[in-house]
Design a protein around this motif. Structure first.
Motif, PDB file in Angstrom:
ATOM      1  N   VAL A  87     -21.726 -35.481 -77.043  1.00  0.00           N
ATOM      2  CA  VAL A  87     -22.990 -34.835 -76.699  1.00  0.00           C
ATOM      3  C   VAL A  87     -23.803 -35.792 -75.844  1.00  0.00           C
ATOM      4  O   VAL A  87     -23.949 -36.960 -76.190  1.00  0.00           O
ATOM      5  N   ARG A  88     -24.317 -35.289 -74.716  1.00  0.00           N
ATOM      6  CA  ARG A  88     -25.184 -36.072 -73.842  1.00  0.00           C
ATOM      7  C   ARG A  88     -26.606 -35.551 -73.979  1.00  0.00           C
ATOM      8  O   ARG A  88     -26.848 -34.367 -73.819  1.00  0.00           O
ATOM      9  N   LEU A  89     -27.530 -36.468 -74.249  1.00  0.00           N
ATOM     10  CA  LEU A  89     -28.938 -36.104 -74.364  1.00  0.00           C
ATOM     11  C   LEU A  89     -29.734 -36.872 -73.316  1.00  0.00           C
ATOM     12  O   LEU A  89     -29.688 -38.101 -73.272  1.00  0.00           O
ATOM     13  N   SER A  90     -30.456 -36.157 -72.489  1.00  0.00           N
ATOM     14  CA  SER A  90     -31.320 -36.797 -71.508  1.00  0.00           C
ATOM     15  C   SER A  90     -32.586 -37.260 -72.221  1.00  0.00           C
ATOM     16  O   SER A  90     -33.309 -36.452 -72.816  1.00  0.00           O
ATOM     17  N   CYS A  91     -32.844 -38.550 -72.161  1.00  0.00           N
ATOM     18  CA  CYS A  91     -33.994 -39.132 -72.867  1.00  0.00           C
ATOM     19  C   CYS A  91     -35.050 -39.672 -71.901  1.00  0.00           C
ATOM     20  O   CYS A  91     -35.886 -40.483 -72.287  1.00  0.00           O
ATOM     21  N   ARG A  92     -35.024 -39.204 -70.677  1.00  0.00           N
ATOM     22  CA  ARG A  92     -35.967 -39.697 -69.672  1.00  0.00           C
ATOM     23  C   ARG A  92     -37.419 -39.420 -70.056  1.00  0.00           C
ATOM     24  O   ARG A  92     -38.312 -40.147 -69.661  1.00  0.00           O
ATOM     25  N   GLU A  93     -37.660 -38.373 -70.808  1.00  0.00           N
ATOM     26  CA  GLU A  93     -39.014 -38.013 -71.227  1.00  0.00           C
ATOM     27  C   GLU A  93     -39.321 -38.422 -72.667  1.00  0.00           C
ATOM     28  O   GLU A  93     -40.370 -38.082 -73.207  1.00  0.00           O
ATOM     29  N   LEU A  94     -38.406 -39.141 -73.291  1.00  0.00           N
ATOM     30  CA  LEU A  94     -38.612 -39.602 -74.669  1.00  0.00           C
ATOM     31  C   LEU A  94     -39.452 -40.869 -74.632  1.00  0.00           C
ATOM     32  O   LEU A  94     -39.054 -41.878 -74.059  1.00  0.00           O
ATOM     33  N   ALA A  95     -40.639 -40.811 -75.222  1.00  0.00           N
ATOM     34  CA  ALA A  95     -41.555 -41.959 -75.202  1.00  0.00           C
ATOM     35  C   ALA A  95     -41.210 -42.974 -76.276  1.00  0.00           C
ATOM     36  O   ALA A  95     -41.324 -44.179 -76.061  1.00  0.00           O
ATOM     37  N   PHE A  96     -40.777 -42.495 -77.442  1.00  0.00           N
ATOM     38  CA  PHE A  96     -40.524 -43.414 -78.553  1.00  0.00           C
ATOM     39  C   PHE A  96     -39.564 -42.785 -79.547  1.00  0.00           C
ATOM     40  O   PHE A  96     -39.653 -41.608 -79.855  1.00  0.00           O
ATOM     41  N   LEU A  97     -38.663 -43.593 -80.037  1.00  0.00           N
ATOM     42  CA  LEU A  97     -37.740 -43.193 -81.095  1.00  0.00           C
ATOM     43  C   LEU A  97     -37.982 -44.149 -82.253  1.00  0.00           C
ATOM     44  O   LEU A  97     -37.594 -45.311 -82.199  1.00  0.00           O
ATOM     45  N   GLY A  98     -38.689 -43.672 -83.255  1.00  0.00           N
ATOM     46  CA  GLY A  98     -39.052 -44.519 -84.385  1.00  0.00           C
ATOM     47  C   GLY A  98     -37.866 -44.870 -85.257  1.00  0.00           C
ATOM     48  O   GLY A  98     -36.746 -44.380 -85.067  1.00  0.00           O
ATOM     49  N   ALA A  99     -38.115 -45.738 -86.223  1.00  0.00           N
ATOM     50  CA  ALA A  99     -37.055 -46.185 -87.136  1.00  0.00           C
ATOM     51  C   ALA A  99     -36.401 -45.009 -87.836  1.00  0.00           C
ATOM     52  O   ALA A  99     -35.190 -44.978 -88.025  1.00  0.00           O
ATOM     53  N   VAL A 100     -37.191 -44.038 -88.209  1.00  0.00           N
ATOM     54  CA  VAL A 100     -36.651 -42.858 -88.889  1.00  0.00           C
ATOM     55  C   VAL A 100     -35.729 -42.087 -87.945  1.00  0.00           C
ATOM     56  O   VAL A 100     -34.678 -41.605 -88.337  1.00  0.00           O
ATOM     57  N   GLY A 101     -36.086 -42.011 -86.667  1.00  0.00           N
ATOM     58  CA  GLY A 101     -35.248 -41.323 -85.684  1.00  0.00           C
ATOM     59  C   GLY A 101     -33.935 -42.036 -85.447  1.00  0.00           C
ATOM     60  O   GLY A 101     -32.888 -41.404 -85.334  1.00  0.00           O
ATOM     61  N   THR A 102     -33.969 -43.362 -85.396  1.00  0.00           N
ATOM     62  CA  THR A 102     -32.727 -44.111 -85.205  1.00  0.00           C
ATOM     63  C   THR A 102     -31.812 -43.970 -86.403  1.00  0.00           C
ATOM     64  O   THR A 102     -30.607 -43.806 -86.263  1.00  0.00           O
ATOM     65  N   THR A 103     -32.385 -44.015 -87.588  1.00  0.00           N
ATOM     66  CA  THR A 103     -31.595 -43.871 -88.816  1.00  0.00           C
ATOM     67  C   THR A 103     -30.952 -42.495 -88.886  1.00  0.00           C
ATOM     68  O   THR A 103     -29.778 -42.356 -89.223  1.00  0.00           O
ATOM     69  N   VAL A 104     -31.716 -41.467 -88.550  1.00  0.00           N
ATOM     70  CA  VAL A 104     -31.189 -40.102 -88.578  1.00  0.00           C
ATOM     71  C   VAL A 104     -30.077 -39.937 -87.550  1.00  0.00           C
ATOM     72  O   VAL A 104     -29.052 -39.323 -87.830  1.00  0.00           O
ATOM     73  N   SER A 105     -30.261 -40.496 -86.358  1.00  0.00           N
ATOM     74  CA  SER A 105     -29.220 -40.403 -85.330  1.00  0.00           C
ATOM     75  C   SER A 105     -27.928 -41.011 -85.830  1.00  0.00           C
ATOM     76  O   SER A 105     -26.851 -40.419 -85.704  1.00  0.00           O
ATOM     77  N   ALA A 106     -28.028 -42.193 -86.384  1.00  0.00           N
ATOM     78  CA  ALA A 106     -26.835 -42.882 -86.893  1.00  0.00           C
ATOM     79  C   ALA A 106     -26.217 -42.113 -88.054  1.00  0.00           C
ATOM     80  O   ALA A 106     -25.000 -41.957 -88.123  1.00  0.00           O
ATOM     81  N   ARG A 107     -27.036 -41.610 -88.967  1.00  0.00           N
ATOM     82  CA  ARG A 107     -26.523 -40.879 -90.124  1.00  0.00           C
ATOM     83  C   ARG A 107     -25.826 -39.585 -89.694  1.00  0.00           C
ATOM     84  O   ARG A 107     -24.758 -39.243 -90.202  1.00  0.00           O
ATOM     85  N   ALA A 108     -26.419 -38.879 -88.756  1.00  0.00           N
ATOM     86  CA  ALA A 108     -25.826 -37.619 -88.287  1.00  0.00           C
ATOM     87  C   ALA A 108     -24.439 -37.861 -87.718  1.00  0.00           C
ATOM     88  O   ALA A 108     -23.503 -37.103 -87.983  1.00  0.00           O
ATOM     89  N   ILE A 109     -24.295 -38.931 -86.983  1.00  0.00           N
ATOM     90  CA  ILE A 109     -23.002 -39.225 -86.376  1.00  0.00           C
ATOM     91  C   ILE A 109     -21.999 -39.729 -87.398  1.00  0.00           C
ATOM     92  O   ILE A 109     -20.831 -39.380 -87.359  1.00  0.00           O
ATOM     93  N   ARG A 110     -22.446 -40.526 -88.328  1.00  0.00           N
ATOM     94  CA  ARG A 110     -21.530 -41.023 -89.367  1.00  0.00           C
ATOM     95  C   ARG A 110     -20.998 -39.891 -90.240  1.00  0.00           C
ATOM     96  O   ARG A 110     -19.892 -39.962 -90.748  1.00  0.00           O
ATOM     97  N   ASN A 111     -21.789 -38.846 -90.420  1.00  0.00           N
ATOM     98  CA  ASN A 111     -21.358 -37.707 -91.232  1.00  0.00           C
ATOM     99  C   ASN A 111     -20.326 -36.844 -90.511  1.00  0.00           C
ATOM    100  O   ASN A 111     -19.666 -36.024 -91.137  1.00  0.00           O
ATOM    101  N   LEU A 112     -20.238 -36.999 -89.205  1.00  0.00           N
ATOM    102  CA  LEU A 112     -19.267 -36.251 -88.406  1.00  0.00           C
ATOM    103  C   LEU A 112     -18.427 -37.259 -87.621  1.00  0.00           C
ATOM    104  O   LEU A 112     -18.726 -37.586 -86.483  1.00  0.00           O
TER     105      LEU A 112
END
Length: 87
Positions: free
Chosen positions: A28-53
């Motif tokens: 999956v490719r996500l364009s993050c050009r307009e993403l201002a901030f990815l907080g600690a909770v967002g990074t953890t969720v990203s990693a967890r989502a991928i580890r589950n799949l």
């Protein structure tokens, strides 16, 4: 396209979207050009989502320096990480 701030307020929706996309595709490719901030909770969720799949990959394109730094400081920017940030 991912935009705004992913913090504790929007993390449930972000996780649901990432999990849904990963369940349908290997990469999956996500364009993050307009993403201002990815907080600690967002990074953890990203990693967890991928580890589950397993055997999935997420490419975060165009992330700004703040987002890249948060990812790296969280310890998720490792060579074996299924999440890759590209310019």
């Amino acid at each position: 396209m991912v935009n705004g701030i992913i913090g504790s307020d929007g993390v449930a929706v972000f996780e649901a979207i990432v999990c849904t996309l990963l369940a349908q595709q290997v990469s999956v490719r996500l364009s993050c050009r307009e993403l201002a901030f990815l907080g600690a909770v967002g990074t953890t969720v990203s990693a967890r989502a991928i580890r589950n799949l397993p055997h999935r990959k997420v490419v975060l394109e165009g992330a700004n320096e703040t987002v890249r730094s948060a990812w790296e400081l969280s310890g998720f920017a490792t060579p074996d990480s299924p999440v890759v940030m590209t310019p």
